[in-house]
Design a protein around this motif. Structure first.
Motif, PDB file in Angstrom:
ATOM      1  N   TYR A  50      42.834  -9.107  51.052  1.00  0.00           N
ATOM      2  CA  TYR A  50      41.732 -10.041  51.253  1.00  0.00           C
ATOM      3  C   TYR A  50      41.106 -10.426  49.916  1.00  0.00           C
ATOM      4  N   THR A  51      40.741  -9.440  49.108  1.00  0.00           N
ATOM      5  CA  THR A  51      40.063  -9.693  47.836  1.00  0.00           C
ATOM      6  C   THR A  51      40.938 -10.501  46.890  1.00  0.00           C
ATOM      7  N   THR A  74      43.389 -12.549  47.707  1.00  0.00           N
ATOM      8  CA  THR A  74      43.539 -13.911  48.237  1.00  0.00           C
ATOM      9  C   THR A  74      42.306 -14.731  47.925  1.00  0.00           C
ATOM     10  N   ARG A  75      41.122 -14.182  48.135  1.00  0.00           N
ATOM     11  CA  ARG A  75      39.869 -14.906  47.833  1.00  0.00           C
ATOM     12  C   ARG A  75      39.804 -15.265  46.349  1.00  0.00           C
ATOM     13  N   LEU A  88      42.221 -18.071  45.499  1.00  0.00           N
ATOM     14  CA  LEU A  88      41.745 -19.367  45.987  1.00  0.00           C
ATOM     15  C   LEU A  88      40.607 -19.903  45.118  1.00  0.00           C
ATOM     16  N   GLU A  89      39.766 -19.035  44.593  1.00  0.00           N
ATOM     17  CA  GLU A  89      38.730 -19.484  43.652  1.00  0.00           C
ATOM     18  C   GLU A  89      39.380 -20.051  42.391  1.00  0.00           C
ATOM     19  N   ARG A 145      42.776 -14.207  56.801  1.00  0.00           N
ATOM     20  CA  ARG A 145      41.327 -14.352  57.003  1.00  0.00           C
ATOM     21  C   ARG A 145      40.706 -15.039  55.794  1.00  0.00           C
ATOM     22  N   ALA A 146      41.066 -14.603  54.592  1.00  0.00           N
ATOM     23  CA  ALA A 146      40.537 -15.228  53.373  1.00  0.00           C
ATOM     24  C   ALA A 146      40.986 -16.688  53.278  1.00  0.00           C
ATOM     25  N   HIS A 147      42.240 -16.944  53.615  1.00  0.00           N
ATOM     26  CA  HIS A 147      42.776 -18.311  53.589  1.00  0.00           C
ATOM     27  C   HIS A 147      42.031 -19.184  54.593  1.00  0.00           C
ATOM     28  N   GLU A 187      39.010 -18.869  55.688  1.00  0.00           N
ATOM     29  CA  GLU A 187      37.637 -19.139  55.262  1.00  0.00           C
ATOM     30  C   GLU A 187      37.553 -20.369  54.368  1.00  0.00           C
ATOM     31  N   VAL A 188      38.618 -20.660  53.646  1.00  0.00           N
ATOM     32  CA  VAL A 188      38.648 -21.834  52.773  1.00  0.00           C
ATOM     33  C   VAL A 188      39.237 -23.046  53.493  1.00  0.00           C
TER      34      VAL A 188
END
Length: 127
Positions: free
Chosen positions: A46-47, A49-50, A53-54, A88-90, A92-93
């Protein structure tokens, strides 16, 4: 028109590639890992991936694109059983944007701390 974008990454220099290449109205972004100035950022799917994406948001912006322009996303995971964490991280974006998505199970990356890589294609409307 063809234009290249770099981030100054040692990987880009050593391997001779661009972080992103724009051809006309399409931007192709190379697979990107959660590498930061002090090594890999995050120890879980998760971390990472987030964080990726940033990083990719900045690459998109540098080229004059945004997340809303993304039409294809590929997530490369070293442990496919963790797809929900990365997903989940994907989501969210990209939840409302809904680009195409591939989840690909891969062998470990060059750096074993890297768990995820993400590759994007973005396209601006011609009209």
């Amino acid at each position: 028109m063809r234009k290249t974008f770099g981030t100054g990454s040692v990987w880009e220099q050593a391997l001779g590639y661009s972080r992103a290449v724009q051809v006309d109205n399409t931007l192709y972004i190379s697979a990107t890992a959660a590498s930061g100035e002090d090594g890999t950022v995050g120890a879980d799917f998760y971390t990472q991936t987030r964080f990726i994406l940033e990083k990719l948001g900045a690459v998109l912006a540098d080229a004059g694109f945004g997340f809303a322009d993304v039409v294809q996303s590929k997530l490369y995971l070293t442990d496919i059983s963790k797809w929900e964490d990365a997903g989940r991280a994907h989501g969210e974006v990209f939840g409302d944007i809904r680009p195409t998505l591939s989840l690909v199970h891969v062998l470990p990356f060059l750096d074993p701390n890297m768990l995820v890589e993400i590759e994007l294609v973005a396209q601006k409307s011609l009209g």
